[in-house]
Design a protein around this motif. Structure first.
Motif, PDB file in Angstrom:
ATOM      1  N   HIS A  67     114.428 -89.110  80.181  1.00 19.66           N
ATOM      2  CA  HIS A  67     114.753 -90.536  80.070  1.00 19.66           C
ATOM      3  C   HIS A  67     114.379 -91.302  81.332  1.00 19.66           C
ATOM      4  CE1 HIS A  67     117.855 -90.284  76.554  1.00 19.66           C
ATOM      5  NE2 HIS A  67     116.815 -89.497  76.377  1.00 19.66           N
ATOM      6  N   SER A  68     114.081 -90.588  82.407  1.00 24.04           N
ATOM      7  CA  SER A  68     113.727 -91.245  83.667  1.00 24.04           C
ATOM      8  C   SER A  68     112.280 -90.965  84.056  1.00 24.04           C
ATOM      9  CB  SER A  68     114.666 -90.761  84.783  1.00 24.04           C
ATOM     10  OG  SER A  68     116.010 -91.057  84.490  1.00 24.04           O
ATOM     11  N   ALA A  69     111.437 -90.782  83.056  1.00 24.59           N
ATOM     12  CA  ALA A  69     110.032 -90.467  83.333  1.00 24.59           C
ATOM     13  C   ALA A  69     109.373 -91.536  84.191  1.00 24.59           C
ATOM     14  CB  ALA A  69     109.268 -90.305  82.024  1.00 24.59           C
ATOM     15  N   ALA A  70     109.757 -92.783  83.992  1.00 22.91           N
ATOM     16  CA  ALA A  70     109.137 -93.880  84.747  1.00 22.91           C
ATOM     17  C   ALA A  70     109.380 -93.766  86.237  1.00 22.91           C
ATOM     18  CB  ALA A  70     109.651 -95.224  84.227  1.00 22.91           C
ATOM     19  N   THR A  71     110.448 -93.117  86.636  1.00 22.33           N
ATOM     20  CA  THR A  71     110.726 -92.936  88.068  1.00 22.33           C
ATOM     21  C   THR A  71     110.290 -91.563  88.569  1.00 22.33           C
ATOM     22  OG1 THR A  71     112.977 -92.141  87.621  1.00 22.33           O
ATOM     23  CG2 THR A  71     112.696 -94.511  87.957  1.00 22.33           C
ATOM     24  N   HIS A  72     110.035 -90.642  87.668  1.00 22.27           N
ATOM     25  CA  HIS A  72     109.660 -89.283  88.060  1.00 22.27           C
ATOM     26  C   HIS A  72     108.157 -89.107  88.266  1.00 22.27           C
ATOM     27  CE1 HIS A  72     113.605 -87.470  86.269  1.00 22.27           C
ATOM     28  NE2 HIS A  72     113.750 -87.855  87.531  1.00 22.27           N
ATOM     29  N   VAL A  73     107.366 -89.771  87.441  1.00 24.31           N
ATOM     30  CA  VAL A  73     105.921 -89.526  87.477  1.00 24.31           C
ATOM     31  C   VAL A  73     105.156 -90.802  87.778  1.00 24.31           C
ATOM     32  CG1 VAL A  73     106.038 -87.546  85.929  1.00 24.31           C
ATOM     33  CG2 VAL A  73     105.750 -89.817  84.965  1.00 24.31           C
ATOM     34  N   ASN A  74     103.957 -90.625  88.320  1.00 24.88           N
ATOM     35  CA  ASN A  74     103.102 -91.759  88.641  1.00 24.88           C
ATOM     36  C   ASN A  74     102.220 -92.108  87.452  1.00 24.88           C
ATOM     37  OD1 ASN A  74     103.994 -91.868  91.360  1.00 24.88           O
ATOM     38  ND2 ASN A  74     102.626 -90.152  91.851  1.00 24.88           N
ATOM     39  N   GLY A  75     101.745 -93.338  87.421  1.00 26.70           N
ATOM     40  CA  GLY A  75     100.845 -93.740  86.354  1.00 26.70           C
ATOM     41  C   GLY A  75     101.228 -95.076  85.775  1.00 26.70           C
ATOM     42  N   VAL A  76     100.473 -95.479  84.774  1.00 22.96           N
ATOM     43  CA  VAL A  76     100.691 -96.771  84.142  1.00 22.96           C
ATOM     44  C   VAL A  76     101.633 -96.611  82.952  1.00 22.96           C
ATOM     45  CG1 VAL A  76      99.585 -98.721  82.987  1.00 22.96           C
ATOM     46  CG2 VAL A  76      98.413 -97.541  84.845  1.00 22.96           C
ATOM     47  N   ASN A  77     102.767 -97.281  83.025  1.00 21.95           N
ATOM     48  CA  ASN A  77     103.723 -97.343  81.917  1.00 21.95           C
ATOM     49  C   ASN A  77     104.107 -95.982  81.341  1.00 21.95           C
ATOM     50  OD1 ASN A  77     103.685-100.182  82.022  1.00 21.95           O
ATOM     51  ND2 ASN A  77     101.840-100.234  80.752  1.00 21.95           N
ATOM     52  N   PRO A  78     104.609 -95.056  82.151  1.00 21.58           N
ATOM     53  CA  PRO A  78     105.118 -93.817  81.556  1.00 21.58           C
ATOM     54  C   PRO A  78     106.259 -94.145  80.606  1.00 21.58           C
ATOM     55  CG  PRO A  78     105.807 -93.990  83.840  1.00 21.58           C
ATOM     56  CD  PRO A  78     104.833 -95.097  83.599  1.00 21.58           C
ATOM     57  N   THR A  79     106.275 -93.490  79.469  1.00 15.30           N
ATOM     58  CA  THR A  79     107.248 -93.795  78.427  1.00 15.30           C
ATOM     59  C   THR A  79     108.447 -92.876  78.537  1.00 15.30           C
ATOM     60  OG1 THR A  79     105.419 -94.432  76.998  1.00 15.30           O
ATOM     61  CG2 THR A  79     107.551 -94.107  75.942  1.00 15.30           C
ATOM     62  N   SER A  80     109.623 -93.452  78.604  1.00 16.29           N
ATOM     63  CA  SER A  80     110.838 -92.646  78.631  1.00 16.29           C
ATOM     64  C   SER A  80     111.295 -92.367  77.210  1.00 16.29           C
ATOM     65  CB  SER A  80     111.942 -93.379  79.398  1.00 16.29           C
ATOM     66  OG  SER A  80     111.564 -93.564  80.741  1.00 16.29           O
ATOM     67  N   SER A  81     111.842 -91.188  77.011  1.00 15.66           N
ATOM     68  CA  SER A  81     112.318 -90.815  75.683  1.00 15.66           C
ATOM     69  C   SER A  81     113.454 -91.724  75.244  1.00 15.66           C
ATOM     70  CB  SER A  81     112.796 -89.364  75.692  1.00 15.66           C
ATOM     71  OG  SER A  81     113.477 -89.061  74.498  1.00 15.66           O
ATOM     72  N   GLY A  82     113.418 -92.088  73.980  1.00 12.85           N
ATOM     73  CA  GLY A  82     114.502 -92.904  73.442  1.00 12.85           C
ATOM     74  C   GLY A  82     115.530 -92.072  72.706  1.00 12.85           C
TER      75      GLY A  82
END
Length: 212
Positions: A67-82
């Motif tokens: 759920h925190s993929a956006a803060t864990h990985v680099n890149g454009v618009n990583p999608t966090s699980s819903g």
């Protein structure tokens, strides 16, 4: 009297030896190609679970279930699980739904630098594929409807499809117990429930799943 000349026994023997050498070379070439295919397929079954656990070790959460993929990985618009962050990958192994954890898993692994491939979920090249052109996927065992419940005892399984029976059996022999209906690797008719094919048909494509 007209004299008819033919091949001598020595000449015939030489021709037969040459033909035999050519045939052996062709057969050896086919064997080398088959072995290369199986080794490539086997590398998927070794590497992808390793990527999966490397992500878990680094971020203390599973790829796709993060759920925190956006803060864990680099890149454009990583999608966090819903979906529920419950330590299990939800969604079918070959999901094309960009909200499924089994679908997002690839984006998370790629953005973390663990796997290669497009990170844009709408890319036509996003789906992970094996060397035979079949889909690759990971899901929780509970989501794997093609395998009878209770067949696998671990939490997750990796699947790879469009694998000819001759390669699937060689793969099972290399990585498991050599029987497609027992052990941690199963050779399945895609979409058909069951424990697997003990002796798959050589020229028939199968879905191969391995628990990890």
């Amino acid at each position: 009297m007209e004299k008819h000349l033919g091949f001598s026994l020595i000449e015939l023997a030489i021709v037969l030896v040459i033909a035999g050498l050519l045939l052996a070379g062709v057969m050896r070439g086919q064997e080398l190609i088959a072995n290369a295919k199986v080794k490539s397929l086997a590398s998927d079954f070794r590497n992808i679970p390793a990527y999966f656990y490397a992500y878990q070790d680094r971020f203390r959460v599973l790829p796709g279930d993060d759920h925190s993929a956006a803060t864990h990985v680099n890149g454009v618009n990583p999608t966090s699980s819903g979906q529920s962050q419950n330590g299990l990958i939800q969604g079918s192994w070959d999901s094309s739904t960009n909200t499924d954890e089994s679908f997002l898993l690839w984006q998370h692994l790629r953005l973390a630098g663990l796997a290669t491939g497009p990170t844009e979920v709408n890319s036509s090249q996003y789906a992970a594929r094996n060397s035979e052109g079949g889909r690759l996927g990971v899901t929780s065992v509970g989501e794997l409807g093609a395998v009878t419940a209770g067949t696998f005892t671990s939490a997750h399984a990796m699947c790879s499809d469009a694998i000819l029976g001759r390669y699937a059996l060689q793969l099972d022999t290399m990585m498991d117990d050599g029987a497609g209906n027992t052990g941690m690797m199963r050779i399945l008719q895609n979409g058909t429930a069951g424990t697997g094919e003990a002796v798959p048909v050589a020229a028939t494509p199968y879905l191969v799943c391995m628990s990890f």
